[in-house]
Write a protein that holds these residues in place. Structure first.
Motif, PDB file in Angstrom:
ATOM      1  N   ALA A  60       5.662  -7.150   5.401  1.00  0.00           N
ATOM      2  CA  ALA A  60       4.803  -6.066   4.927  1.00  0.00           C
ATOM      3  C   ALA A  60       4.002  -5.507   6.088  1.00  0.00           C
ATOM      4  O   ALA A  60       3.604  -6.243   6.990  1.00  0.00           O
ATOM      5  N   CYS A  61       3.789  -4.209   6.054  1.00  0.00           N
ATOM      6  CA  CYS A  61       2.899  -3.601   7.034  1.00  0.00           C
ATOM      7  C   CYS A  61       2.139  -2.467   6.357  1.00  0.00           C
ATOM      8  O   CYS A  61       2.617  -1.873   5.405  1.00  0.00           O
ATOM      9  N   SER A  62       0.965  -2.204   6.856  1.00  0.00           N
ATOM     10  CA  SER A  62       0.108  -1.172   6.301  1.00  0.00           C
ATOM     11  C   SER A  62       0.242   0.085   7.132  1.00  0.00           C
ATOM     12  O   SER A  62       0.374   0.028   8.356  1.00  0.00           O
ATOM     13  N   ILE A  63       0.194   1.251   6.458  1.00  0.00           N
ATOM     14  CA  ILE A  63       0.360   2.498   7.194  1.00  0.00           C
ATOM     15  C   ILE A  63      -0.895   3.348   7.203  1.00  0.00           C
ATOM     16  O   ILE A  63      -0.949   4.356   7.881  1.00  0.00           O
ATOM     17  N   GLY A  64      -1.895   2.993   6.413  1.00  0.00           N
ATOM     18  CA  GLY A  64      -3.138   3.768   6.388  1.00  0.00           C
ATOM     19  C   GLY A  64      -2.953   5.126   5.752  1.00  0.00           C
ATOM     20  O   GLY A  64      -2.226   5.282   4.787  1.00  0.00           O
TER      21      GLY A  64
END
Length: 73
Positions: A60-64
C-alpha cells in the motif's frame, strides 16, 4: 481497480481514522466471503483444507491530493 495475473490494484478514498491494515483486512474478508458464497462448489474442490482466497501480504502507498487521472498516467 486494475486486475493483473496474480494481483490487483485498487485506488480507494478512505477516512484517515482507519488504518491501511484495517482496510486491507476488511477488503480481503468481505471479498473472500462473497466469492465463496457464489462459487462454493467449484472452490471447495481446490481449497479443501481451509476457505482462504488471498495471500497474507499486501503493498500500500498513499498518494495524498493527486487526481485519479494523474495516477493513471
Amino acid at each position: 481497480m486494475e486486475v493483473d495475473k496474480d494481483h490487483i490494484h485498487l485506488l480507494i478514498q478512505y477516512e484517515p481514522k482507519m488504518s491501511i491494515l484495517e482496510i486491507v483486512r476488511l477488503l480481503k474478508q468481505m471479498t473472500t466471503f462473497h466469492i465463496w458464497k457464489q462459487h462454493e462448489k467449484y472452490l471447495s474442490k481446490h481449497f479443501w483444507k481451509e476457505r482462504t482466497f488471498w495471500s497474507d501480504g499486501y503493498f500500500a502507498c498513499s498518494i495524498g491530493n493527486v487526481s485519479k487521472e494523474m495516477i493513471q498516467e
